[in-house]
Write a protein that holds these residues in place. Structure first.
Motif, PDB file in Angstrom:
ATOM      1  N   PRO A  23      -0.727 -14.089  -8.778  1.00 32.68           N
ATOM      2  CA  PRO A  23      -1.264 -14.328 -10.123  1.00 32.68           C
ATOM      3  C   PRO A  23      -2.738 -14.027 -10.268  1.00 32.68           C
ATOM      4  N   LYS A  24      -3.537 -14.272  -9.207  1.00 31.59           N
ATOM      5  CA  LYS A  24      -4.991 -14.064  -9.351  1.00 31.59           C
ATOM      6  C   LYS A  24      -5.340 -12.588  -9.495  1.00 31.59           C
ATOM      7  N   ALA A  25      -4.462 -11.699  -9.049  1.00 28.84           N
ATOM      8  CA  ALA A  25      -4.757 -10.262  -9.124  1.00 28.84           C
ATOM      9  C   ALA A  25      -3.767  -9.549 -10.045  1.00 28.84           C
ATOM     10  N   LEU A  26      -3.224 -10.279 -11.013  1.00 27.96           N
ATOM     11  CA  LEU A  26      -2.250  -9.699 -11.959  1.00 27.96           C
ATOM     12  C   LEU A  26      -1.135  -8.932 -11.223  1.00 27.96           C
ATOM     13  N   ASN A  27      -0.695  -9.541 -10.121  1.00 23.37           N
ATOM     14  CA  ASN A  27       0.409  -8.970  -9.314  1.00 23.37           C
ATOM     15  C   ASN A  27       0.097  -7.565  -8.779  1.00 23.37           C
ATOM     16  N   ALA A  28      -1.182  -7.307  -8.508  1.00 20.94           N
ATOM     17  CA  ALA A  28      -1.524  -6.009  -7.893  1.00 20.94           C
ATOM     18  C   ALA A  28      -0.704  -5.855  -6.612  1.00 20.94           C
ATOM     19  N   LEU A  29      -0.196  -4.636  -6.447  1.00 19.82           N
ATOM     20  CA  LEU A  29       0.817  -4.391  -5.416  1.00 19.82           C
ATOM     21  C   LEU A  29       0.142  -3.959  -4.117  1.00 19.82           C
ATOM     22  N   GLU A  59       4.135 -13.690 -17.298  1.00 20.74           N
ATOM     23  CA  GLU A  59       4.062 -13.328 -18.712  1.00 20.74           C
ATOM     24  C   GLU A  59       2.907 -12.340 -18.947  1.00 20.74           C
ATOM     25  N   LYS A  60       1.803 -12.509 -18.204  1.00 18.39           N
ATOM     26  CA  LYS A  60       0.639 -11.629 -18.443  1.00 18.39           C
ATOM     27  C   LYS A  60       0.784 -10.262 -17.763  1.00 18.39           C
ATOM     28  N   ALA A  61       1.469 -10.235 -16.623  1.00 21.48           N
ATOM     29  CA  ALA A  61       1.543  -8.956 -15.905  1.00 21.48           C
ATOM     30  C   ALA A  61       2.832  -8.831 -15.107  1.00 21.48           C
ATOM     31  N   ALA A  63       2.980  -5.958 -13.208  1.00 19.85           N
ATOM     32  CA  ALA A  63       2.056  -5.628 -12.117  1.00 19.85           C
ATOM     33  C   ALA A  63       1.006  -4.673 -12.668  1.00 19.85           C
ATOM     34  N   ALA A  64      -0.273  -4.978 -12.372  1.00 20.45           N
ATOM     35  CA  ALA A  64      -1.370  -4.163 -12.912  1.00 20.45           C
ATOM     36  C   ALA A  64      -1.692  -2.972 -12.021  1.00 20.45           C
ATOM     37  N   GLY A  65      -0.799  -2.638 -11.114  1.00 21.94           N
ATOM     38  CA  GLY A  65      -0.988  -1.420 -10.323  1.00 21.94           C
ATOM     39  C   GLY A  65      -1.054  -1.702  -8.844  1.00 21.94           C
ATOM     40  N   ALA A  66      -1.208  -0.629  -8.080  1.00 22.70           N
ATOM     41  CA  ALA A  66      -1.487  -0.796  -6.656  1.00 22.70           C
ATOM     42  C   ALA A  66      -2.822  -1.522  -6.536  1.00 22.70           C
ATOM     43  N   ASP A  67      -3.039  -2.167  -5.392  1.00 23.97           N
ATOM     44  CA  ASP A  67      -4.214  -3.016  -5.223  1.00 23.97           C
ATOM     45  C   ASP A  67      -5.464  -2.152  -5.014  1.00 23.97           C
ATOM     46  N   ILE A  68      -6.302  -2.106  -6.043  1.00 31.75           N
ATOM     47  CA  ILE A  68      -7.483  -1.226  -5.993  1.00 31.75           C
ATOM     48  C   ILE A  68      -8.467  -1.710  -4.928  1.00 31.75           C
ATOM     49  N   SER A  69      -8.532  -3.026  -4.719  1.00 29.37           N
ATOM     50  CA  SER A  69      -9.500  -3.518  -3.721  1.00 29.37           C
ATOM     51  C   SER A  69      -9.107  -3.056  -2.320  1.00 29.37           C
ATOM     52  N   PHE A  84       0.833   6.769   2.948  1.00 32.01           N
ATOM     53  CA  PHE A  84       0.737   5.840   1.824  1.00 32.01           C
ATOM     54  C   PHE A  84       1.263   6.565   0.576  1.00 32.01           C
ATOM     55  N   ILE A  85       2.246   6.242  -0.100  1.00 37.84           N
ATOM     56  CA  ILE A  85       2.899   4.975  -0.266  1.00 37.84           C
ATOM     57  C   ILE A  85       4.348   4.974   0.245  1.00 37.84           C
ATOM     58  N   SER A  86       4.706   6.040   0.919  1.00 41.62           N
ATOM     59  CA  SER A  86       6.122   6.252   1.161  1.00 41.62           C
ATOM     60  C   SER A  86       6.775   5.108   1.930  1.00 41.62           C
ATOM     61  N   GLY A 109      -0.088   1.768 -13.731  1.00 40.79           N
ATOM     62  CA  GLY A 109      -0.194   2.478 -12.460  1.00 40.79           C
ATOM     63  C   GLY A 109       1.067   2.272 -11.629  1.00 40.79           C
ATOM     64  N   GLY A 110       0.854   1.783 -10.404  1.00 40.01           N
ATOM     65  CA  GLY A 110       1.995   1.507  -9.530  1.00 40.01           C
ATOM     66  C   GLY A 110       2.963   0.488 -10.130  1.00 40.01           C
ATOM     67  N   GLY A 111       2.483  -0.357 -11.035  1.00 42.75           N
ATOM     68  CA  GLY A 111       3.370  -1.320 -11.699  1.00 42.75           C
ATOM     69  C   GLY A 111       4.338  -0.624 -12.637  1.00 42.75           C
TER      70      GLY A 111
HETATM   71  C1  HXC Z   1      -6.591  -5.135  -7.707  1.00 43.94           C
HETATM   72  C2  HXC Z   1      -6.633  -6.075  -9.804  1.00 43.94           C
HETATM   73  C3  HXC Z   1      -5.886  -5.010 -10.328  1.00 43.94           C
HETATM   74  C4  HXC Z   1      -5.494  -3.975  -9.433  1.00 43.94           C
HETATM   75  C5  HXC Z   1      -6.322  -6.380 -11.932  1.00 43.94           C
HETATM   76  N1  HXC Z   1      -6.887  -6.901 -10.824  1.00 43.94           N
HETATM   77  N2  HXC Z   1      -5.715  -5.217 -11.662  1.00 43.94           N
HETATM   78  N3  HXC Z   1      -6.983  -6.136  -8.498  1.00 43.94           N
HETATM   79  N4  HXC Z   1      -5.863  -4.084  -8.145  1.00 43.94           N
HETATM   80  N5  HXC Z   1      -4.752  -2.932  -9.827  1.00 43.94           N
HETATM   81  C6  HXC Z   1      -7.647  -8.146 -10.700  1.00 43.94           C
HETATM   82  C7  HXC Z   1      -9.016  -8.025 -11.334  1.00 43.94           C
HETATM   83  O1  HXC Z   1      -9.912  -7.428 -10.421  1.00 43.94           O
HETATM   84  C8  HXC Z   1      -9.348  -9.495 -11.579  1.00 43.94           C
HETATM   85  O2  HXC Z   1      -9.751 -10.086 -10.362  1.00 43.94           O
HETATM   86  C9  HXC Z   1      -8.004 -10.083 -11.950  1.00 43.94           C
HETATM   87  O3  HXC Z   1      -7.015  -9.174 -11.434  1.00 43.94           O
HETATM   88  C10 HXC Z   1      -7.795 -10.198 -13.440  1.00 43.94           C
HETATM   89  O4  HXC Z   1      -8.050  -8.929 -14.022  1.00 43.94           O
HETATM   90  P1  HXC Z   1      -9.073  -8.726 -15.257  1.00 43.94           P
HETATM   91  O5  HXC Z   1      -9.486  -7.311 -15.237  1.00 43.94           O
HETATM   92  O6  HXC Z   1     -10.135  -9.751 -15.233  1.00 43.94           O
HETATM   93  O7  HXC Z   1      -8.099  -9.020 -16.472  1.00 43.94           O
HETATM   94  P2  HXC Z   1      -8.149  -8.407 -17.945  1.00 43.94           P
HETATM   95  O8  HXC Z   1      -9.568  -8.368 -18.454  1.00 43.94           O
HETATM   96  O9  HXC Z   1      -7.138  -9.169 -18.733  1.00 43.94           O
HETATM   97  O10 HXC Z   1      -7.685  -6.891 -17.803  1.00 43.94           O
HETATM   98  C11 HXC Z   1      -6.370  -6.610 -17.401  1.00 43.94           C
HETATM   99  C12 HXC Z   1      -6.249  -5.106 -17.016  1.00 43.94           C
HETATM  100  C13 HXC Z   1      -7.340  -4.754 -15.960  1.00 43.94           C
HETATM  101  C14 HXC Z   1      -6.409  -4.235 -18.247  1.00 43.94           C
HETATM  102  C15 HXC Z   1      -4.832  -4.921 -16.461  1.00 43.94           C
HETATM  103  O11 HXC Z   1      -7.279  -5.717 -14.910  1.00 43.94           O
HETATM  104  C16 HXC Z   1      -7.170  -3.400 -15.353  1.00 43.94           C
HETATM  105  O12 HXC Z   1      -7.496  -2.395 -15.942  1.00 43.94           O
HETATM  106  N6  HXC Z   1      -6.663  -3.379 -14.097  1.00 43.94           N
HETATM  107  C17 HXC Z   1      -6.546  -2.127 -13.349  1.00 43.94           C
HETATM  108  C18 HXC Z   1      -5.382  -1.311 -13.844  1.00 43.94           C
HETATM  109  C19 HXC Z   1      -5.247  -0.023 -13.058  1.00 43.94           C
HETATM  110  O13 HXC Z   1      -6.195   0.796 -13.015  1.00 43.94           O
HETATM  111  N7  HXC Z   1      -4.083   0.167 -12.457  1.00 43.94           N
HETATM  112  C20 HXC Z   1      -3.839   1.368 -11.650  1.00 43.94           C
HETATM  113  C21 HXC Z   1      -4.279   1.152 -10.235  1.00 43.94           C
HETATM  114  S1  HXC Z   1      -4.101   2.607  -9.278  1.00 43.94           S
HETATM  115  P3  HXC Z   1     -11.046 -11.056 -10.304  1.00 43.94           P
HETATM  116  O14 HXC Z   1     -11.145 -11.391  -8.847  1.00 43.94           O
HETATM  117  O15 HXC Z   1     -12.189 -10.287 -10.857  1.00 43.94           O
HETATM  118  O16 HXC Z   1     -10.647 -12.211 -11.169  1.00 43.94           O
HETATM  119  C22 HXC Z   1      -2.456   2.657  -8.913  1.00 43.94           C
HETATM  120  C23 HXC Z   1      -2.066   3.828  -8.083  1.00 43.94           C
HETATM  121  C24 HXC Z   1      -0.649   3.790  -7.691  1.00 43.94           C
HETATM  122  O17 HXC Z   1      -1.698   1.847  -9.270  1.00 43.94           O
HETATM  123  C25 HXC Z   1      -0.374   4.841  -6.668  1.00 43.94           C
HETATM  124  C26 HXC Z   1       0.832   4.586  -5.850  1.00 43.94           C
HETATM  125  C27 HXC Z   1       0.838   3.337  -5.097  1.00 43.94           C
END
Ligand code: HXC
Length: 259
Positions: A23-29, A59-61, A63-69, A84-86, A109-111
């Motif tokens: 939940p803290k990372a919007l289900n980043a994968l 309800e909020k997510a 998954a917001a994608g693969a884990d960017i961190s 990665f990612i196979s 993204g990955g979500g």
């Molecule tokens: C790591 C993530 C994350 C992600 C959100 N978080 N998305 N951490 N990886 N993909 C973390 C944020 O850093 C934050 O942590 C917490 O979740 C809440 O997010 P907020 O940004 O504060 O929320 P909000 O303002 O509501 O914005 C929601 C959002 C935004 C629009 C979804 O978080 C966002 O744009 N996220 C990234 C989306 C993205 O680019 N996805 C694609 C990733 S690349 P803290 O610690 O600050 O509270 C990808 C490649 C796939 O998926 C390739 C194959 C695997």
């Protein structure tokens, strides 16, 4: 089995439900979550009692994608060497039972790619789909550039992938990305209802139907039609075909034995 990044349960003894839970990372994968998801999916697939699987998020997510961190530190050498990612993202392709994505909130993204790997998507009216990788200097890497055009056509797929904009649930339904849109508080029930319907059918014909529809994406029409016809023919070897047709003719409910 206990998991740290997902929650797993069954409903009605027949439906397996996986809830993504970071939940803290919007289900980043991240890698750990994808390992656990793969294990849970394979366990449900192997469980004779389970006829359908649901993947959902919060309800909020979804998954917001693969884990960017985690990804931010990777070099080309890292991602190429470990392919990665196979490794753990493709486990879902081995699942023979139907998998429904029940999507509420962000599927980015990955979500979005994970949702598209499922057999169909039921969306809540607050769902938002997108491939925003372009904004962080990459492109989709888990099938987005391939499955999105198959789902919504080239123009919209290019628009989504090149601008990184999000699509809401209504647009996603119009475009054919999702099969149904329901109010957010009805999402779990709608997905479970669909899963229970599917789990009530013969598992053999359900798996054959899934295999045959998937073939449409992997072959030309003539090959796909032949594949479908042969699977159709083979179902006449099952007891469930006899039972299903006899039940219809005798105006009673079928009692499928998955045999
Ligand atoms: C790591 C993530 C994350 C992600 C959100 N978080 N998305 N951490 N990886 N993909 C973390 C944020 O850093 C934050 O942590 C917490 O979740 C809440 O997010 P907020 O940004 O504060 O929320 P909000 O303002 O509501 O914005 C929601 C959002 C935004 C629009 C979804 O978080 C966002 O744009 N996220 C990234 C989306 C993205 O680019 N996805 C694609 C990733 S690349 P803290 O610690 O600050 O509270 C990808 C490649 C796939 O998926 C390739 C194959 C695997």
């Amino acid at each position: 089995m206990s998991y740290e990044n997902i929650q797993v349960r069954t409903e009605g003894g027949k439906v397996g439900i996986v809830t993504l839970h970071r939940p803290k990372a919007l289900n980043a994968l991240n890698d750990a979550l994808m390992d656990e998801l793969g294990q849970a999916l394979m366990a449900f697939d192997a469980d004779e009692a389970i006829g359908c699987i649901i993947i959902t998020g919060s309800e909020k997510a979804f998954a917001a994608g693969a884990d960017i961190s985690a990804m931010a530190k990777y070099s080309f050498q890292d991602v190429y060497k470990k392919n990665f990612i196979s490794r753990n993202w493709e486990t879902i392709r081995q699942v023979r039972k139907p998998v429904i994505a029940a999507v509420s909130g962000f599927a980015l993204g990955g979500g979005c790619e994970l949702a598209m790997m499922c057999d169909f998507i039921i969306a809540a009216d607050n769902a938002k789909f997108g491939q925003p990788e372009i904004k962080i200097g990459v492109i989709p890497g888990a099938g987005g550039t391939q499955r999105l055009p198959l789902a919504v056509g080239k123009s919209k797929a290019m628009d989504m992938t090149l601008t990184g904009r999000m699509m809401d649930a209504q647009e996603a339904e119009r475009a054919g990305l999702v099969s149904r849109v329901v109010p957010v508080d009805k999402l779990a029930d709608e997905a479970l209802g669909a899963a229970l319907v599917i789990a009530g059918y013969s598992q053999i014909s359900v798996m054959a139907a899934k295999e045959s529809v998937n073939r449409a994406f992997e072959s030309g029409l003539s090959d796909g039609l032949l594949f479908e016809r042969r699977l159709f023919h083979s179902l006449f070897a099952t007891a469930d075909q006899k039972e299903g047709m006899d039940a219809f003719l005798n105006k009673r409910a079928p009692d499928f034995k998955n045999a």
